[in-house]
Design a protein around this motif. Structure first.
Motif, short mmCIF file in Angstrom:
data_model
loop_
_atom_site.label_atom_id
_atom_site.label_comp_id
_atom_site.label_asym_id
_atom_site.label_seq_id
_atom_site.Cartn_x
_atom_site.Cartn_y
_atom_site.Cartn_z
N VAL A 1 0.84 -1.18 0.00
CA VAL A 1 0.00 0.00 0.00
C VAL A 1 0.89 1.24 0.00
O VAL A 1 2.03 1.20 0.45
CB VAL A 1 -0.93 -0.01 1.23
N LEU A 2 0.37 2.34 -0.52
CA LEU A 2 1.14 3.58 -0.57
C LEU A 2 1.67 3.94 0.82
O LEU A 2 0.92 4.06 1.78
CB LEU A 2 0.27 4.72 -1.10
N THR A 3 2.99 4.10 0.90
CA THR A 3 3.67 4.32 2.16
C THR A 3 4.59 5.52 2.06
O THR A 3 5.33 5.64 1.07
CB THR A 3 4.50 3.07 2.54
N PRO A 4 4.58 6.43 3.04
CA PRO A 4 5.50 7.56 3.00
C PRO A 4 6.95 7.09 2.96
O PRO A 4 7.32 6.12 3.63
CB PRO A 4 5.20 8.32 4.30
N THR A 5 7.76 7.78 2.17
CA THR A 5 9.18 7.41 2.08
C THR A 5 10.03 8.55 2.62
O THR A 5 10.36 8.58 3.79
CB THR A 5 9.55 7.08 0.62
N VAL A 6 10.36 9.50 1.77
CA VAL A 6 11.18 10.64 2.18
C VAL A 6 10.49 11.93 1.75
O VAL A 6 9.93 12.00 0.66
CB VAL A 6 12.59 10.57 1.54
N GLY A 7 10.52 12.94 2.61
CA GLY A 7 9.94 14.23 2.24
C GLY A 7 8.45 14.12 2.01
O GLY A 7 7.70 13.65 2.86
N ASP A 8 8.01 14.53 0.82
CA ASP A 8 6.57 14.55 0.54
C ASP A 8 6.14 13.42 -0.39
O ASP A 8 5.12 13.52 -1.05
CB ASP A 8 6.17 15.90 -0.07
N GLU A 9 6.92 12.34 -0.44
CA GLU A 9 6.63 11.25 -1.38
C GLU A 9 6.06 10.01 -0.68
O GLU A 9 6.31 9.77 0.50
CB GLU A 9 7.88 10.85 -2.16
N LEU A 10 5.28 9.25 -1.48
CA LEU A 10 4.78 7.95 -1.06
C LEU A 10 5.05 6.97 -2.20
O LEU A 10 5.11 7.37 -3.38
CB LEU A 10 3.27 7.98 -0.79
N GLN A 11 5.18 5.69 -1.86
CA GLN A 11 5.39 4.67 -2.88
C GLN A 11 4.53 3.45 -2.56
O GLN A 11 4.33 3.10 -1.40
CB GLN A 11 6.86 4.25 -2.95
N GLY A 12 4.03 2.81 -3.62
CA GLY A 12 3.23 1.61 -3.46
C GLY A 12 3.40 0.67 -4.64
O GLY A 12 3.88 1.09 -5.71
N VAL A 13 3.00 -0.57 -4.47
CA VAL A 13 3.10 -1.58 -5.52
C VAL A 13 1.75 -2.28 -5.66
O VAL A 13 1.14 -2.65 -4.65
CB VAL A 13 4.19 -2.63 -5.19
N TYR A 14 1.30 -2.47 -6.91
CA TYR A 14 -0.02 -3.04 -7.17
C TYR A 14 0.07 -4.20 -8.16
O TYR A 14 1.00 -4.25 -8.98
CB TYR A 14 -0.96 -1.94 -7.68
#
Length: 211
Positions: free
Chosen positions: A42-55
């Motif tokens: 699921v979309l997860t905060p990474t660094v700064g103002d970004e999020l990453q996820g995998v579908y």
């Protein structure tokens, strides 16, 4: 082959309460993950103002973005770069680092979208890029055409109308939505019809059809 999303907060440096904005995003992501389970990550905060996820697939990623766009309040907005391609991790003493062509494609999608927002499509919030050798060019073009039209409709909606469209995407009746909002069913119908929400709802249902 994987489908990944890199999202960033629009105008994050202009937010008066960045911590509150993050809480609103986290709440929206958690609600969407509850209502639309199945993300590999699921979309997860990474660094700064970004999020990453995998579908699991492109339709899954587009469906998740649709619900998240509808769920976010007026106070905060996200830009979504969707990448199609192989992904992997690089071991590190600080933890695994996400890497691979799928992530590079998602970053390219974010950069391309930002340029398009500035020049010609200020309401666009989603762009899809496939890494070299990944995905079908015609399918990617169709996905982007769909995303443009969907984003144009959602970006013009009020926060209440987005909530109503979210409910309709999940199969809620207009009567139940009217009760939740404390308004009449005719007011729900009028809000949805005037915003073109039926197209967003039907598009979501098509994305969720078995393949």
């Amino acid at each position: 082959m994987s489908v990944v999303i890199t999202a960033d907060i629009i105008a994050s440096r202009e937010l008066t309460d960045r911590a509150r904005a993050q809480r609103l995003i986290d709440d929206a992501v958690a609600r969407v993950d509850h209502d639309l389970p199945g993300a590999d990550r699921v979309l997860t905060p990474t660094v700064g103002d970004e999020l990453q996820g995998v579908y699991p697939g492109l339709a899954d990623a587009l469906a998740a973005v649709t619900l998240l766009r509808l769920r976010l309040p007026d106070e905060v907005d996200l830009r979504f770069g969707i990448g199609v391609g192989e992904i992997g991790v690089i071991p590190s003493a600080a933890g695994d680092i996400a890497e691979g062509p799928g992530w590079w494609a998602a970053r390219e999608a974010i950069d391309t979208l930002h340029a398009k927002q500035v020049r010609a499509l200020p309401r666009a919030r989603t762009w899809v890029v496939a890494a070299e050798g990944a995905g079908d060019a015609a399918s990617i073009a169709l996905a982007n055409a769909y995303a443009w039209a969907r984003d144009e409709l959602i970006s013009a909606m009020t926060e209440r109308t987005r909530r109503l469209a979210y409910g309709r995407c999940l199969g809620a009746t207009q009567a139940s939505l009217a009760e939740q909002e404390g308004i009449t069913q005719s007011a729900v119908s009028q809000a949805l019809n005037s915003a073109g929400a039926a197209a967003v709802v039907e598009g979501f249902r098509v994305l969720r059809m078995p393949r």
